[in-house]
Design a protein around this motif. Structure first.
Motif, mmCIF file in Angstrom:
data_model
loop_
_atom_site.group_PDB
_atom_site.id
_atom_site.type_symbol
_atom_site.label_atom_id
_atom_site.label_comp_id
_atom_site.label_asym_id
_atom_site.label_seq_id
_atom_site.Cartn_x
_atom_site.Cartn_y
_atom_site.Cartn_z
ATOM 1 N N GLU A 167 -6.490 -0.505 -2.546
ATOM 2 C CA GLU A 167 -6.025 0.337 -3.504
ATOM 3 C C GLU A 167 -6.507 0.191 -4.995
ATOM 4 O O GLU A 167 -6.132 -0.881 -5.301
ATOM 5 C CB GLU A 167 -4.446 0.858 -3.334
ATOM 6 C CG GLU A 167 -4.015 1.951 -2.167
ATOM 7 C CD GLU A 167 -2.887 2.271 -2.325
ATOM 8 O OE1 GLU A 167 -2.733 3.709 -2.302
ATOM 9 O OE2 GLU A 167 -1.996 1.611 -1.988
ATOM 10 N N GLY A 219 -9.040 11.722 -0.295
ATOM 11 C CA GLY A 219 -8.648 10.445 0.415
ATOM 12 C C GLY A 219 -8.916 10.488 2.000
ATOM 13 O O GLY A 219 -8.412 9.835 2.522
ATOM 14 N N PRO A 250 -9.890 9.528 5.167
ATOM 15 C CA PRO A 250 -10.529 8.645 5.994
ATOM 16 C C PRO A 250 -11.554 9.203 7.185
ATOM 17 O O PRO A 250 -11.245 10.036 7.638
ATOM 18 C CB PRO A 250 -9.400 7.634 6.603
ATOM 19 C CG PRO A 250 -8.365 8.755 6.722
ATOM 20 C CD PRO A 250 -8.421 9.827 5.815
ATOM 21 N N GLN A 310 -4.544 1.527 7.186
ATOM 22 C CA GLN A 310 -4.472 0.178 7.459
ATOM 23 C C GLN A 310 -3.944 -0.329 8.974
ATOM 24 O O GLN A 310 -4.549 -1.088 9.709
ATOM 25 C CB GLN A 310 -3.753 -0.686 6.442
ATOM 26 C CG GLN A 310 -3.740 -2.089 6.528
ATOM 27 C CD GLN A 310 -5.190 -3.150 6.557
ATOM 28 O OE1 GLN A 310 -5.868 -2.648 5.471
ATOM 29 N NE2 GLN A 310 -5.808 -3.140 7.559
ATOM 30 N N VAL A 369 -7.742 -2.322 3.568
ATOM 31 C CA VAL A 369 -7.692 -1.175 2.620
ATOM 32 C C VAL A 369 -7.405 -1.835 1.093
ATOM 33 O O VAL A 369 -6.376 -2.684 1.280
ATOM 34 C CB VAL A 369 -6.604 -0.373 3.000
ATOM 35 C CG1 VAL A 369 -6.323 0.762 1.940
ATOM 36 C CG2 VAL A 369 -7.073 0.564 4.318
ATOM 37 N N ALA A 423 -9.573 5.765 2.311
ATOM 38 C CA ALA A 423 -8.542 5.123 2.950
ATOM 39 C C ALA A 423 -7.261 5.608 2.943
ATOM 40 O O ALA A 423 -6.246 5.194 2.782
ATOM 41 C CB ALA A 423 -8.384 3.522 2.762
ATOM 42 N N GLY A 424 -7.163 7.198 2.853
ATOM 43 C CA GLY A 424 -5.809 7.802 2.832
ATOM 44 C C GLY A 424 -5.441 8.265 1.661
ATOM 45 O O GLY A 424 -4.443 9.266 1.381
ATOM 46 N N THR A 425 -5.841 7.800 0.516
ATOM 47 C CA THR A 425 -5.507 8.483 -0.790
ATOM 48 C C THR A 425 -6.634 8.537 -1.810
ATOM 49 O O THR A 425 -7.727 7.941 -1.408
ATOM 50 C CB THR A 425 -4.558 7.533 -1.526
ATOM 51 O OG1 THR A 425 -5.192 6.283 -2.113
ATOM 52 C CG2 THR A 425 -3.322 7.055 -0.718
ATOM 53 N N ALA A 456 -7.905 4.835 -2.619
ATOM 54 C CA ALA A 456 -7.861 3.561 -1.380
ATOM 55 C C ALA A 456 -9.113 3.699 -0.743
ATOM 56 O O ALA A 456 -9.740 5.074 -0.530
ATOM 57 C CB ALA A 456 -7.002 3.874 -0.718
ATOM 58 N N SER A 512 0.094 6.461 2.838
ATOM 59 C CA SER A 512 -1.122 6.944 3.269
ATOM 60 C C SER A 512 -2.119 5.877 3.698
ATOM 61 O O SER A 512 -2.847 5.875 4.781
ATOM 62 C CB SER A 512 -1.750 8.104 2.819
ATOM 63 O OG SER A 512 -1.034 9.335 2.895
ATOM 64 N N ALA A 513 -2.366 4.952 2.598
ATOM 65 C CA ALA A 513 -3.055 3.812 2.693
ATOM 66 C C ALA A 513 -2.586 3.027 3.929
ATOM 67 O O ALA A 513 -3.346 2.380 4.640
ATOM 68 C CB ALA A 513 -3.388 3.290 1.296
ATOM 69 N N LEU A 572 0.958 -1.145 0.093
ATOM 70 C CA LEU A 572 0.091 -0.036 0.065
ATOM 71 C C LEU A 572 0.912 1.197 -0.016
ATOM 72 O O LEU A 572 1.902 1.253 0.422
ATOM 73 C CB LEU A 572 -0.698 -0.120 1.173
ATOM 74 C CG LEU A 572 -1.968 -1.197 1.275
ATOM 75 C CD1 LEU A 572 -2.571 -1.100 2.859
ATOM 76 C CD2 LEU A 572 -2.953 -0.961 0.291
#
Length: 161
Positions: free
Chosen positions: A27, A105, A107, A13, A25, A133-135, A138, A8-9, A5
């Motif tokens: 992507e 992105g 979360p 996680q 997570v 999930a951060g991006t 994701a 960021s993802a 990942l």
């Protein structure tokens, strides 16, 4: 073999793992930045996308996270009444500073500055939902009950009529 990942993802996680929930997570090659993109990528209804929207309180400058159904528009005046302070849309710099993530992105968990959290009551009518999930590509799958427990958010009616 699973692909690693992005940073960021991977951070999201690690947060999910630390909470003890078995969420993974994912992507995607394409963007999941908008609710429509995310729904197309994961094969669900737009309403099942739990979009994280960051606002800023006008007087105190505090971050407010509204997790809304991808099918809904947020009633900013209603959110202001619910939290007792008017809100305004946050600019990209404020979003990154307060959450640690870029718009598209963000979360629902792991923010740099703990926000006030409101959760769209429409999400609770669904069996499963998907969150960023951060991006911008994701996402992770969860239940509405998981969302409430992991964010400590208040469930309210936040959609524009």
């Amino acid at each position: 073999m699973e692909t690693a990942l992005s940073p960021s993802a991977a951070r999201v996680q690690a947060l999910l793992d630390s909470i003890g929930l078995d969420h993974r997570v994912i992507e995607h090659e394409g963007s999941t930045r908008t609710s429509e993109d995310a729904a197309n990528s994961v094969g669900c209804e737009v309403a099942q996308i739990a979009k994280s929207l960051i606002f800023r309180t006008k007087e105190t400058g505090r971050p407010v996270l509204v997790v809304a159904s991808g099918a809904n528009r947020v009633d900013e005046k209603a959110v202001g009444r619910l939290i007792g302070e008017k809100i305004e849309r946050a600019d990209p710099e404020f979003v990154r500073e307060s959450t640690g993530f870029a718009i598209g992105g963000v979360p629902p968990i792991g923010h740099a500055v703990p926000p006030l959290v409101l959760i769209d009551d429409d999400l609770l009518r669904l069996e499963t939902i998907w969150a960023a999930a951060g991006t911008p590509n994701a996402v992770f799958r969860l239940t509405p009950a998981d969302l409430v427990s992991m964010t400590g958010g208040r469930v309210e009616t936040v959609r524009k009529a």
